[in-house]
Design a protein around this motif. Structure first.
Motif, mmCIF file in Angstrom:
data_model
loop_
_atom_site.group_PDB
_atom_site.id
_atom_site.type_symbol
_atom_site.label_atom_id
_atom_site.label_comp_id
_atom_site.label_asym_id
_atom_site.label_seq_id
_atom_site.Cartn_x
_atom_site.Cartn_y
_atom_site.Cartn_z
ATOM 1 N N THR A 173 7.147 -25.320 5.580
ATOM 2 C CA THR A 173 6.845 -24.898 4.216
ATOM 3 C C THR A 173 5.334 -24.786 4.050
ATOM 4 O O THR A 173 4.603 -25.707 4.413
ATOM 5 C CB THR A 173 7.415 -25.891 3.182
ATOM 6 N N LYS A 174 4.888 -23.644 3.504
ATOM 7 C CA LYS A 174 3.464 -23.382 3.307
ATOM 8 C C LYS A 174 3.248 -22.808 1.921
ATOM 9 O O LYS A 174 4.141 -22.184 1.345
ATOM 10 C CB LYS A 174 2.946 -22.378 4.345
ATOM 11 N N LEU A 175 2.047 -22.983 1.388
ATOM 12 C CA LEU A 175 1.673 -22.386 0.112
ATOM 13 C C LEU A 175 1.305 -20.925 0.343
ATOM 14 O O LEU A 175 0.528 -20.610 1.250
ATOM 15 C CB LEU A 175 0.484 -23.127 -0.509
ATOM 16 N N THR A 176 1.879 -20.029 -0.452
ATOM 17 C CA THR A 176 1.583 -18.606 -0.332
ATOM 18 C C THR A 176 1.334 -18.016 -1.717
ATOM 19 O O THR A 176 1.688 -18.618 -2.735
ATOM 20 C CB THR A 176 2.746 -17.837 0.333
ATOM 21 N N GLY A 177 0.727 -16.848 -1.755
ATOM 22 C CA GLY A 177 0.486 -16.180 -3.020
ATOM 23 C C GLY A 177 0.264 -14.692 -2.838
ATOM 24 O O GLY A 177 -0.002 -14.220 -1.728
ATOM 25 N N LYS A 178 0.402 -13.967 -3.950
ATOM 26 C CA LYS A 178 0.196 -12.516 -3.958
ATOM 27 C C LYS A 178 -0.541 -12.128 -5.240
ATOM 28 O O LYS A 178 -0.307 -12.703 -6.298
ATOM 29 C CB LYS A 178 1.528 -11.770 -3.911
ATOM 30 N N LEU A 179 -1.403 -11.132 -5.104
ATOM 31 C CA LEU A 179 -2.130 -10.547 -6.225
ATOM 32 C C LEU A 179 -2.034 -9.048 -6.053
ATOM 33 O O LEU A 179 -2.309 -8.531 -4.962
ATOM 34 C CB LEU A 179 -3.597 -10.999 -6.197
ATOM 35 N N GLY A 180 -1.618 -8.349 -7.083
ATOM 36 C CA GLY A 180 -1.471 -6.910 -6.930
ATOM 37 C C GLY A 180 -1.495 -6.186 -8.251
ATOM 38 O O GLY A 180 -1.545 -6.793 -9.323
ATOM 39 N N GLY A 181 -1.472 -4.886 -8.157
ATOM 40 C CA GLY A 181 -1.450 -4.082 -9.361
ATOM 41 C C GLY A 181 -1.317 -2.617 -9.051
ATOM 42 O O GLY A 181 -1.289 -2.203 -7.889
ATOM 43 N N SER A 182 -1.200 -1.842 -10.119
ATOM 44 C CA SER A 182 -1.118 -0.397 -9.971
ATOM 45 C C SER A 182 -1.894 0.270 -11.096
ATOM 46 O O SER A 182 -2.054 -0.286 -12.178
ATOM 47 C CB SER A 182 0.334 0.080 -9.980
ATOM 48 N N VAL A 206 -1.224 4.591 -8.130
ATOM 49 C CA VAL A 206 -1.822 4.019 -6.930
ATOM 50 C C VAL A 206 -1.643 2.508 -7.040
ATOM 51 O O VAL A 206 -1.919 1.928 -8.086
ATOM 52 C CB VAL A 206 -3.320 4.382 -6.828
ATOM 53 N N TYR A 207 -1.166 1.871 -5.970
ATOM 54 C CA TYR A 207 -0.920 0.438 -6.044
ATOM 55 C C TYR A 207 -1.520 -0.289 -4.843
ATOM 56 O O TYR A 207 -1.817 0.305 -3.809
ATOM 57 C CB TYR A 207 0.575 0.142 -6.155
ATOM 58 N N GLY A 208 -1.687 -1.593 -5.014
ATOM 59 C CA GLY A 208 -2.194 -2.423 -3.939
ATOM 60 C C GLY A 208 -1.755 -3.863 -4.110
ATOM 61 O O GLY A 208 -1.433 -4.300 -5.216
ATOM 62 N N GLU A 209 -1.722 -4.591 -2.988
ATOM 63 C CA GLU A 209 -1.348 -6.001 -3.013
ATOM 64 C C GLU A 209 -2.133 -6.748 -1.944
ATOM 65 O O GLU A 209 -2.346 -6.231 -0.848
ATOM 66 C CB GLU A 209 0.150 -6.154 -2.747
ATOM 67 N N LEU A 210 -2.571 -7.947 -2.278
ATOM 68 C CA LEU A 210 -3.182 -8.871 -1.327
ATOM 69 C C LEU A 210 -2.291 -10.100 -1.284
ATOM 70 O O LEU A 210 -2.018 -10.703 -2.322
ATOM 71 C CB LEU A 210 -4.599 -9.255 -1.764
ATOM 72 N N ALA A 211 -1.795 -10.444 -0.095
ATOM 73 C CA ALA A 211 -0.949 -11.620 0.091
ATOM 74 C C ALA A 211 -1.689 -12.607 0.985
ATOM 75 O O ALA A 211 -2.456 -12.207 1.865
ATOM 76 C CB ALA A 211 0.376 -11.227 0.728
#
Length: 116
Positions: A74-83, A92-97
């Motif tokens: 188990t690890k801590l994860t996250g995502k930030l994104g938008g369009s 146009v969209y993008g995501e940083l994980a």
């Protein structure tokens, strides 16, 4: 890249049409040919907002990594994104994980979506 960040920031700080917290449970499985290699299940809490210019989201929480034949971790994860809405039909969209561990790892996703 700076223009994309500026556009996402403009969408984030413009008057929101819809803003809400959410729970996202997502499973991603991997295969090599027909061989199952494992899966990751995210248990994220998030927040999203948007308006006529575009939308954004941020989410984070634990993820269970389960390689085929290996031990779960188990690890801590996250995502930030938008369009950003470029036109009525094009966005146009993008995501940083990110996965946070002894050695952090990152992934990106960018794309253009055309609606008929």
């Amino acid at each position: 890249m700076k223009k994309i960040i500026a556009l996402i920031s403009a969408a984030a700080f413009a008057t929101p049409v819809a803003a809400s917290p959410y729970i996202n449970v997502e499973n991603n499985a991997g295969f090599s040919g027909s061989n199952f290699t494992g899966h990751v299940t995210d248990f994220h809490l998030g927040y999203e907002s948007g308006n006529e210019v575009g939308s954004y989201y941020i989410q984070a929480g634990p993820s269970i990594f389960a390689p085929d034949g290996g031990e779960e971790d188990t690890k801590l994860t996250g995502k930030l994104g938008g369009s950003i809405n470029a036109t009525d039909r094009v966005s146009v969209y993008g995501e940083l994980a990110a996965t946070f561990d002894d050695v952090n790892s990152y992934g990106t996703k960018v794309g253009v979506k055309y609606s008929f």
